[in-house]
Scaffold this active site. Sequence first.
Site, PDB file in Angstrom:
ATOM      1  N   HIS A 148      -2.986   4.271   5.684  1.00  0.00           N
ATOM      2  CA  HIS A 148      -2.888   5.507   6.460  1.00  0.00           C
ATOM      3  C   HIS A 148      -3.533   6.673   5.724  1.00  0.00           C
ATOM      4  CE1 HIS A 148       0.685   2.893   7.132  1.00  0.00           C
ATOM      5  NE2 HIS A 148       0.245   2.967   8.357  1.00  0.00           N
TER       6      HIS A 148
HETATM    7 FE1  FES Z   1       0.769   4.431   4.565  1.00  0.00          FE
HETATM    8 FE2  FES Z   1      -0.184   3.987   2.129  1.00  0.00          FE
HETATM    9  S1  FES Z   1      -0.611   5.643   3.425  1.00  0.00           S
HETATM   10  S2  FES Z   1       1.155   2.758   3.275  1.00  0.00           S
END
Ligand code: FES
Length: 183
Positions: A148
Amino acid sequence: TAAMSDTDTDEGVRRRDWIHIAALSTAGVGAASVLIPLVSQMAPSADVLAASSTEVDVGAIQPGQSIKTTFRKQPLFVKRLTPEEIAEAKADDGANMRDPQTLAERTKEGNEDILVTMGVCTHLGCVPLGAAEGENKGEFGGYFCPCHGSHYDVAGRIRKGPAPLNLAVPEYSFKTDAVIRVG
Ligand code: FES
């Protein structure tokens, strides 16, 4: 004849049951293979926590080089920072960061060049990539989580993205100048 047809019917039922059970088992294995790594990260079992320590030969790690090993079944990053990376990390004392920590607080025994962190994103547990890896190679220092987009600086401190905390620094000590014992 009636007996034969009963037998056929029974076998038919058994075959269907078998197919049904096989399908459920496959689904079960699939779900377990997804769940087990998550569960092991979120709630390590007692035997995992009691597992023996890990030793890493840091003397063999060159400035700028990072190695990935495992500690208690989870990824562990051990990096030797370059003088430039140390200067970059020290230029920001972390006071305004989401999880304030200095480089000195994230390293041990005055060895500010040796950075030891878990390779587990503090958002949902993916394995972040080092600056020299992946499609974002060269676009950032530190670590980037491909799941993410969390971005950790050269000291593994969270800078951007959904992760709430810095990459965790496990307990470790220098056994000799060249070897650390983690755990
Ligand atoms: Fe979501 Fe690393 S940014 S698991």
